[in-house]
Motif scaffolding. Structure first.
Motif, mmCIF file in Angstrom:
data_model
loop_
_atom_site.group_PDB
_atom_site.id
_atom_site.type_symbol
_atom_site.label_atom_id
_atom_site.label_comp_id
_atom_site.label_asym_id
_atom_site.label_seq_id
_atom_site.Cartn_x
_atom_site.Cartn_y
_atom_site.Cartn_z
ATOM 1 N N CYS A 104 0.761 -1.109 -0.049
ATOM 2 C CA CYS A 104 -0.096 0.038 -0.113
ATOM 3 C C CYS A 104 0.841 1.280 -0.103
ATOM 4 C CB CYS A 104 -0.886 0.129 1.151
ATOM 5 S SG CYS A 104 -1.690 1.510 1.529
ATOM 6 N N GLN A 136 -0.022 4.175 0.956
ATOM 7 C CA GLN A 136 -0.383 4.982 1.883
ATOM 8 C C GLN A 136 0.467 4.388 3.207
ATOM 9 O OE1 GLN A 136 -1.415 8.487 2.473
ATOM 10 N NE2 GLN A 136 -2.279 7.697 0.508
ATOM 11 N N CYS A 137 0.310 3.479 3.665
ATOM 12 C CA CYS A 137 0.880 2.917 4.955
ATOM 13 C C CYS A 137 1.664 1.875 4.859
ATOM 14 C CB CYS A 137 -0.460 2.305 5.590
ATOM 15 S SG CYS A 137 -1.137 0.899 4.951
ATOM 16 N N CYS A 162 -6.626 -1.376 0.587
ATOM 17 C CA CYS A 162 -5.656 -1.731 1.224
ATOM 18 C C CYS A 162 -6.286 -2.450 2.571
ATOM 19 C CB CYS A 162 -4.915 -0.631 1.841
ATOM 20 S SG CYS A 162 -3.748 -1.087 3.349
ATOM 21 N N CYS A 205 -5.309 0.055 5.945
ATOM 22 C CA CYS A 205 -5.699 1.174 6.238
ATOM 23 C C CYS A 205 -6.978 1.628 5.456
ATOM 24 C CB CYS A 205 -4.487 2.166 6.133
ATOM 25 S SG CYS A 205 -4.178 2.511 4.399
ATOM 26 N N THR A 216 -7.390 2.432 2.251
ATOM 27 C CA THR A 216 -7.196 3.271 1.194
ATOM 28 C C THR A 216 -7.596 2.479 -0.076
ATOM 29 O OG1 THR A 216 -5.308 4.207 2.250
ATOM 30 C CG2 THR A 216 -5.593 4.746 -0.218
#
Ligand SMILES: [Zn+2]
Length: 169
Positions: A107, A109-110, A127, A130, A132
């Motif tokens: 991911c 994002q995280c 994800c 998280c 996303t």
């Protein structure tokens, strides 16, 4: 043409067979040149708009063994990647070669890694850690930028220094 003119075992190749072979070689050469031209033009447009680039350092041979084999070979992604690297060096851009493993599973994002690879038909990436939701290709592109130490947030619409300023409409 070659199949029809194929010489029988132990027989010398006929004039027609040799002619067909020559035509085939000519066509293959044309295709190779066209791919290189397209690759270079694309690379040039990318290099012109970005001052730092990140690309997966994949092995074309590895892709050839996967289900993407023919699509990858047809798009000449090995040659295209090479064109991007060369064009980036020529124009003084930093080209980051990113480790190719799991770019579609992580991911952006995280940083969590999915437990299973996304099937190719699945175009969005959600994800599990998280939550996303993003487009599959955009997520992998962001993962590559993160791995290259670049900021994905600043990746879109940024022009390199020295490029003509964008005129607001
Ligand atoms: Zn996440």
């Amino acid at each position: 043409m070659m199949a029809r003119r194929k010489p029988k075992k132990g027989q010398a190749a006929s004039k027609g067979y040799r002619e067909a072979k020559r035509l085939r070689a000519k066509l293959h050469k044309k295709v190779a040149r066209r791919r290189q031209d397209t690759g270079r033009k694309w690379a040039k447009s990318v290099v012109a708009d970005h001052d730092a680039l990140a690309v997966e350092d994949f092995k074309p041979k590895f892709l050839a063994r996967t289900s993407m084999a023919r699509k990858a070979a047809d798009a000449a992604i090995g040659a295209t990647k090479q064109a991007l690297i060369e064009m980036g060096r020529k124009h003084g851009r930093t080209v980051h070669l990113v480790h190719p493993a799991h770019t579609t599973m992580d991911c952006a994002q995280c940083g969590a890694r999915a437990k299973h690879a996304l099937p190719l038909g699945e175009r969005t990436c959600t994800c599990t850690a998280c939550g996303t939701v993003s487009s599959r290709d955009k997520n992998s592109a962001r993962v590559m930028l993160v791995r290259a130490g670049l900021d994905p947030a600043g990746a879109e619409g940024v022009r390199p220094p020295g490029a003509p300023p964008q005129v607001a409409a």
